[in-house]
Design a protein around this motif. Sequence first.
Motif, short mmCIF file in Angstrom:
data_model
loop_
_atom_site.label_atom_id
_atom_site.label_comp_id
_atom_site.label_asym_id
_atom_site.label_seq_id
_atom_site.Cartn_x
_atom_site.Cartn_y
_atom_site.Cartn_z
N HIS A 41 0.82 -1.20 0.00
CA HIS A 41 0.00 0.00 0.00
C HIS A 41 0.86 1.26 0.00
O HIS A 41 1.83 1.36 0.76
CB HIS A 41 -0.92 0.02 1.22
N LEU A 42 0.50 2.19 -0.84
CA LEU A 42 1.08 3.53 -0.81
C LEU A 42 0.29 4.34 0.20
O LEU A 42 -0.93 4.51 0.06
CB LEU A 42 0.99 4.18 -2.19
N ALA A 57 -3.37 14.55 11.40
CA ALA A 57 -3.19 14.48 9.95
C ALA A 57 -4.17 13.52 9.29
O ALA A 57 -4.46 12.44 9.81
CB ALA A 57 -1.76 14.04 9.64
N LEU A 58 -4.63 13.91 8.11
CA LEU A 58 -5.46 13.04 7.29
C LEU A 58 -4.55 12.12 6.48
O LEU A 58 -3.52 12.56 5.95
CB LEU A 58 -6.33 13.88 6.35
N LYS A 59 -4.94 10.86 6.39
CA LYS A 59 -4.07 9.87 5.76
C LYS A 59 -4.86 9.07 4.73
O LYS A 59 -6.03 8.76 4.93
CB LYS A 59 -3.51 8.93 6.84
N TYR A 60 -4.19 8.74 3.62
CA TYR A 60 -4.77 7.91 2.57
C TYR A 60 -3.92 6.67 2.38
O TYR A 60 -2.69 6.73 2.43
CB TYR A 60 -4.84 8.67 1.24
N GLY A 96 -17.51 5.49 3.61
CA GLY A 96 -17.15 4.52 4.63
C GLY A 96 -15.65 4.51 4.81
O GLY A 96 -14.93 5.36 4.29
N ASN A 97 -15.14 3.53 5.56
CA ASN A 97 -13.71 3.46 5.81
C ASN A 97 -12.92 3.00 4.59
O ASN A 97 -11.75 3.29 4.45
CB ASN A 97 -13.42 2.50 6.98
N ALA A 98 -13.57 2.23 3.72
CA ALA A 98 -12.86 1.72 2.55
C ALA A 98 -13.85 1.56 1.41
O ALA A 98 -15.04 1.38 1.60
CB ALA A 98 -12.21 0.37 2.87
N ARG A 113 -8.42 4.05 1.13
CA ARG A 113 -9.00 4.36 2.44
C ARG A 113 -8.58 5.76 2.85
O ARG A 113 -7.50 6.23 2.51
CB ARG A 113 -8.53 3.36 3.50
N GLN A 114 -9.44 6.39 3.62
CA GLN A 114 -9.16 7.70 4.20
C GLN A 114 -9.38 7.60 5.70
O GLN A 114 -10.43 7.13 6.15
CB GLN A 114 -10.08 8.77 3.60
N PHE A 115 -8.41 8.05 6.49
CA PHE A 115 -8.53 7.95 7.94
C PHE A 115 -7.55 8.93 8.58
O PHE A 115 -6.73 9.55 7.89
CB PHE A 115 -8.26 6.52 8.43
N PHE A 116 -7.64 9.07 9.89
CA PHE A 116 -6.70 9.92 10.60
C PHE A 116 -5.50 9.08 11.03
O PHE A 116 -5.64 7.94 11.47
CB PHE A 116 -7.35 10.57 11.83
N ALA A 117 -4.32 9.67 10.90
CA ALA A 117 -3.09 8.95 11.22
C ALA A 117 -3.02 8.63 12.71
O ALA A 117 -3.63 9.30 13.54
CB ALA A 117 -1.88 9.79 10.79
N LYS A 118 -2.26 7.59 13.04
CA LYS A 118 -2.08 7.17 14.43
C LYS A 118 -0.73 7.58 15.00
O LYS A 118 -0.52 7.50 16.20
CB LYS A 118 -2.23 5.65 14.53
#
Length: 236
Positions: A41-42, A57-60, A96-98, A113-118
Motif C-alpha cells: 500500500h502507498l 493528519a489526514l491519511k490515505y 465509509g472506511n474503505a 482508504r481515508q482515515f486519521f493517522a495514528k
Amino acid sequence: MNIRVLDSLQTRQQWIEFCRREQPYCFVRQPDVLVDFQSNHLQLTLLNRQVRHGQQALKYSVGSRTSVAPAWQFIKACQFDLCRMVELLQQQDFDGNARDNAALGIIRNITIRQFFAKERSVISPAFLGPLSPLSTPPEFWDLHSACRLLANRQYDDLRCDSRSHPSPAPDPRALLLALIENPENWQLQQRHNRLYIFRDQKHLYSLIPDIAVDTEIPDRALGYSPTPNNAMELSP
C-alpha cells in the motif's frame, strides 16, 4: 530514526530512486506529505504545513493486500506526480472506511482508504529547523526564543517555582520538548532579570537568561521549533 526530506516526487526516476531505498519512507516538501511505500500500500499522510501531532493528519492508503502492482499502477496513472495523487484522492467521496477504486476510474483491484493517522510523533518538516543560539536578548520573549535559549544552554538558575507541586529543577531537555510539542499551552513573562514560564496560565518554572553562555556545543539535535505564528508574545 532519520527520515529523509525530499523537495518533490514528480518524475518516474524520482520514484524509482525512492523505491530502491532500504526504507521507502520520506517527507516531501511540496506537497507537504509523508510518503510510506514499505508494503503493498502507498500511504500518504497530509501535513499541509500545519501538523504538529501526527494524529491531526489526514491519511490515505492506496493498494492491494495481494500485490504491489495496483499501487504502482496508481502512481503511473497519476504520471508520477505526487501533487496529482493528493488532488485526486481529496476529490473522492468517502462514505465509509474503505471502498473499491471503481470511482477513480483508473485501475481495478485496488482499495483506497481515508482515515486519521495514528503516529503522534509525526510533525510537518515546515516546523523543522536548527535552534540557533541567541546573540542578543529579544525585545519580546516568545516561545521560539525560549526554545533557542534552552537548546543552547543560554540560561542560569533554571528552577521549579510551583508551590502546589514542589520539585527539583526540571530537566531542560524535557521542558524544551514540552514547549515544542504543545506550544498553545505555554506562556512567558519577563520580570526584572528572570523569565517566568507558565502552563495554562499557571506559573511553573523560571530561569535567568544568560546570552553570554558558551555555546560551542549547541543542543540542535532536537531540531524542532515553534513558529512565530503559534508562539505567544508577552511584554516584559
